[in-house]
Design an enzyme around this catalytic site. Structure first.
Site, PDB file in Angstrom:
ATOM      1  N   GLU A 116       0.929  -1.415   0.127  1.00 33.41           N
ATOM      2  CA  GLU A 116       0.063   0.108  -0.042  1.00 33.41           C
ATOM      3  C   GLU A 116       0.905   1.350  -0.045  1.00 33.41           C
ATOM      4  OE1 GLU A 116      -4.127  -0.741   1.890  1.00 33.41           O
ATOM      5  OE2 GLU A 116      -2.896  -1.437   3.380  1.00 33.41           O
ATOM      6  N   GLU A 136      -3.327 -10.068   3.385  1.00 39.16           N
ATOM      7  CA  GLU A 136      -4.133  -9.781   4.488  1.00 39.16           C
ATOM      8  C   GLU A 136      -5.246 -10.535   4.815  1.00 39.16           C
ATOM      9  OE1 GLU A 136      -2.751  -7.485   2.820  1.00 39.16           O
ATOM     10  OE2 GLU A 136      -2.545  -5.417   3.716  1.00 39.16           O
TER      11      GLU A 136
HETATM   12  C1  LIG Z   1      -3.232  -3.597   7.758  1.00 40.46           C
HETATM   13  C2  LIG Z   1      -1.819  -4.213   6.965  1.00 40.46           C
HETATM   14  C3  LIG Z   1      -1.908  -5.326   7.166  1.00 40.46           C
HETATM   15  C4  LIG Z   1      -0.924  -6.344   6.948  1.00 40.46           C
HETATM   16  O1  LIG Z   1       0.145  -5.619   6.258  1.00 40.46           O
HETATM   17  S1  LIG Z   1      -1.096  -8.073   6.981  1.00 40.46           S
HETATM   18  C5  LIG Z   1       0.931  -8.674   7.015  1.00 40.46           C
HETATM   19  C6  LIG Z   1       0.977  -8.791   5.731  1.00 40.46           C
HETATM   20  N1  LIG Z   1       2.416  -9.822   5.923  1.00 40.46           N
HETATM   21  C7  LIG Z   1       2.428 -11.090   5.957  1.00 40.46           C
HETATM   22  O2  LIG Z   1       1.451 -11.876   6.066  1.00 40.46           O
HETATM   23  C8  LIG Z   1       3.601 -12.049   5.753  1.00 40.46           C
HETATM   24  C9  LIG Z   1       4.041 -12.715   6.831  1.00 40.46           C
HETATM   25  N2  LIG Z   1       5.403 -13.262   6.586  1.00 40.46           N
HETATM   26  C10 LIG Z   1       5.690 -14.234   5.902  1.00 40.46           C
HETATM   27  O3  LIG Z   1       4.956 -15.072   5.748  1.00 40.46           O
HETATM   28  C11 LIG Z   1       7.104 -14.520   5.667  1.00 40.46           C
HETATM   29  O4  LIG Z   1       7.916 -13.795   6.723  1.00 40.46           O
HETATM   30  C12 LIG Z   1       7.705 -14.336   4.473  1.00 40.46           C
HETATM   31  C13 LIG Z   1       7.092 -15.467   3.435  1.00 40.46           C
HETATM   32  C14 LIG Z   1       7.515 -12.775   3.898  1.00 40.46           C
HETATM   33  C15 LIG Z   1       9.305 -14.393   4.332  1.00 40.46           C
HETATM   34  O5  LIG Z   1       9.593 -15.675   5.063  1.00 40.46           O
HETATM   35  P1  LIG Z   1      11.274 -15.912   5.337  1.00 40.46           P
HETATM   36  O6  LIG Z   1      12.183 -15.520   4.293  1.00 40.46           O
HETATM   37  O7  LIG Z   1      11.468 -17.115   5.759  1.00 40.46           O
HETATM   38  O8  LIG Z   1      11.391 -14.998   6.534  1.00 40.46           O
HETATM   39  P2  LIG Z   1      10.913 -15.191   8.200  1.00 40.46           P
HETATM   40  O9  LIG Z   1      11.832 -15.966   8.801  1.00 40.46           O
HETATM   41  O10 LIG Z   1       9.420 -15.605   8.189  1.00 40.46           O
HETATM   42  O11 LIG Z   1      10.893 -13.589   8.738  1.00 40.46           O
HETATM   43  C16 LIG Z   1      11.977 -12.974   9.576  1.00 40.46           C
HETATM   44  C17 LIG Z   1      11.183 -12.548  10.745  1.00 40.46           C
HETATM   45  O12 LIG Z   1      10.454 -11.706  10.412  1.00 40.46           O
HETATM   46  C18 LIG Z   1       9.220 -12.012  11.073  1.00 40.46           C
HETATM   47  N3  LIG Z   1       7.910 -11.422  10.289  1.00 40.46           N
HETATM   48  C19 LIG Z   1       7.992 -11.652   9.023  1.00 40.46           C
HETATM   49  N4  LIG Z   1       6.891 -11.031   8.779  1.00 40.46           N
HETATM   50  C20 LIG Z   1       6.247 -10.578   9.685  1.00 40.46           C
HETATM   51  C21 LIG Z   1       4.938  -9.805   9.822  1.00 40.46           C
HETATM   52  N5  LIG Z   1       4.220  -9.396   8.757  1.00 40.46           N
HETATM   53  N6  LIG Z   1       4.806  -9.575  11.305  1.00 40.46           N
HETATM   54  C22 LIG Z   1       5.749  -9.935  12.420  1.00 40.46           C
HETATM   55  N7  LIG Z   1       6.866 -10.659  12.011  1.00 40.46           N
HETATM   56  C23 LIG Z   1       7.100 -10.870  10.828  1.00 40.46           C
HETATM   57  C24 LIG Z   1       9.197 -13.614  11.176  1.00 40.46           C
HETATM   58  O13 LIG Z   1       8.482 -14.026  12.202  1.00 40.46           O
HETATM   59  C25 LIG Z   1      10.761 -13.720  11.363  1.00 40.46           C
HETATM   60  O14 LIG Z   1      10.908 -13.508  12.875  1.00 40.46           O
HETATM   61  P3  LIG Z   1      11.747 -14.582  13.621  1.00 40.46           P
HETATM   62  O15 LIG Z   1      13.146 -14.524  13.093  1.00 40.46           O
HETATM   63  O16 LIG Z   1      11.779 -13.809  15.187  1.00 40.46           O
HETATM   64  O17 LIG Z   1      11.395 -15.678  13.572  1.00 40.46           O
END
Ligand SMILES: C/C=C/C(=O)SCCNC(=O)CCNC(=O)[C@H](O)C(C)(C)COP(=O)(O)OP(=O)(O)OC[C@H]1O[C@@H](n2cnc3c(N)ncnc32)[C@H](O)[C@@H]1OP(=O)(O)O
Length: 257
Positions: A116, A136
């Site tokens: 966004e 989302e």
């Molecule tokens: C109003 C607005 C709403 C929104 O924006 S909704 C949120 C939208 N985002 C998501 O749903 C994405 C969620 N994340 C994932 O599915 C994965 O990440 C990815 C596929 C993007 C990447 O995967 P990988 O490369 O394996 O990285 P990783 O180990 O999952 O992420 C690194 C650290 O970042 C944290 N993290 C990632 N995305 C979020 C998030 N959206 N909110 C909180 N934490 C997040 C993880 O947990 C982890 O953390 P740790 O190293 O402590 O395990």
């Protein structure tokens, strides 16, 4: 504060490079970081010498991975939900309200609220490894604020694929769809951004500010209202010396050839 906004200047201070710096969590946005984000853009907007902003994510993995799910998971009432989404909108609005063009330098994951914010930017350039999506609905919430800009960029059908099917797409597909305007290998991303910066710096600074404000209004208005606003903006250009100087300069160069 968990995460911070990193601001640097280049081109004699005329260009601000802003990074969301929360690399350990894929530059996801929590309330403090979102307040800082909006305040950073509001402060940059006060600088009359500013000509452009480049927005990116710190580290190699993410532009902005979306909103912090752990914060949203703790939301417990409609009022808290509204307060949270207003912060997301506040970031997008701060980018759209910034008086100079904002280039999204999408270096990696660009998800949810991050997409966004990218949609709120004036121009988007992505590394070929970047990935895009609006996940989302997979975490039980709709995409609701500047997701409304997506149909203008990619059309309603592709917007539905992102919002309803929550498809994740590559940078190549984002380019094909019109979600980004340019893709480059990671090593050439900065050179590509610089090319655009040089083009913006060559243009009339007042004209660029006027043009950005007008495009932003066009996004909000009907065609008829938008054209009326454009006529006002055109006439207002003569409040500065810029059109006389630049149009006159063209005529002088032409007379010499
Ligand atoms: C109003 C607005 C709403 C929104 O924006 S909704 C949120 C939208 N985002 C998501 O749903 C994405 C969620 N994340 C994932 O599915 C994965 O990440 C990815 C596929 C993007 C990447 O995967 P990988 O490369 O394996 O990285 P990783 O180990 O999952 O992420 C690194 C650290 O970042 C944290 N993290 C990632 N995305 C979020 C998030 N959206 N909110 C909180 N934490 C997040 C993880 O947990 C982890 O953390 P740790 O190293 O402590 O395990």
């Amino acid at each position: 504060m968990v995460g911070r906004m990193d601001v640097r200047r280049s081109h004699d201070g005329r260009v601000a490079h802003v990074a969301v710096d929360h690399d350990a969590k894929l530059n996801t946005l929590n309330p403090d970081l979102m307040r800082d984000f909006a305040a950073t853009f509001a402060a940059l907007g006060q600088d009359e010498g500013l000509r452009a902003v480049v927005l990116t994510g710190a580290g190699p993995r993410a532009f902005i991975g979306g909103a912090d799910i752990s914060v949203m998971a703790a939301v417990d009432s409609e009022a808290q939900g509204e307060a949270f989404i207003r912060l997301v909108h506040g970031c997008c609005r701060a980018v759209r309200d910034c008086p100079v063009p904002v280039i999204a330098r999408v270096n990696g994951w660009c998800l949810g609220a991050g997409l966004e914010i990218a949609a709120a930017c004036d121009l988007r350039i992505a590394a070929d490894v970047a990935k895009f999506g609006m996940p989302e609905v997979r975490v039980g919430i709709p995409s609701v604020v500047e997701a409304a800009l997506l149909p203008g960029l990619i059309g309603w059908g592709r917007t539905r694929r992102l919002l309803l099917l929550a498809e994740t797409i590559t940078a190549a597909r984002a380019l094909e769809w019109g979600l980004v305007e340019r893709v480059a290998p990671p090593g050439l991303l900065d050179a590509a951004v610089e090319e655009w910066i040089d083009m913006l710096l060559e243009a009339g600074p007042h004209a660029i500010r006027s043009q950005k404000a007008l495009i932003r209004r066009w996004e909000d208005l009907s065609i008829t209202e938008g054209i009326a606003a454009g006529i006002e903006a055109f006439a207002a250009s003569w409040k500065t010396e810029e059109p006389r100087r630049m149009l006159g300069g063209f005529m002088e160069r032409k007379a010499k050839t």
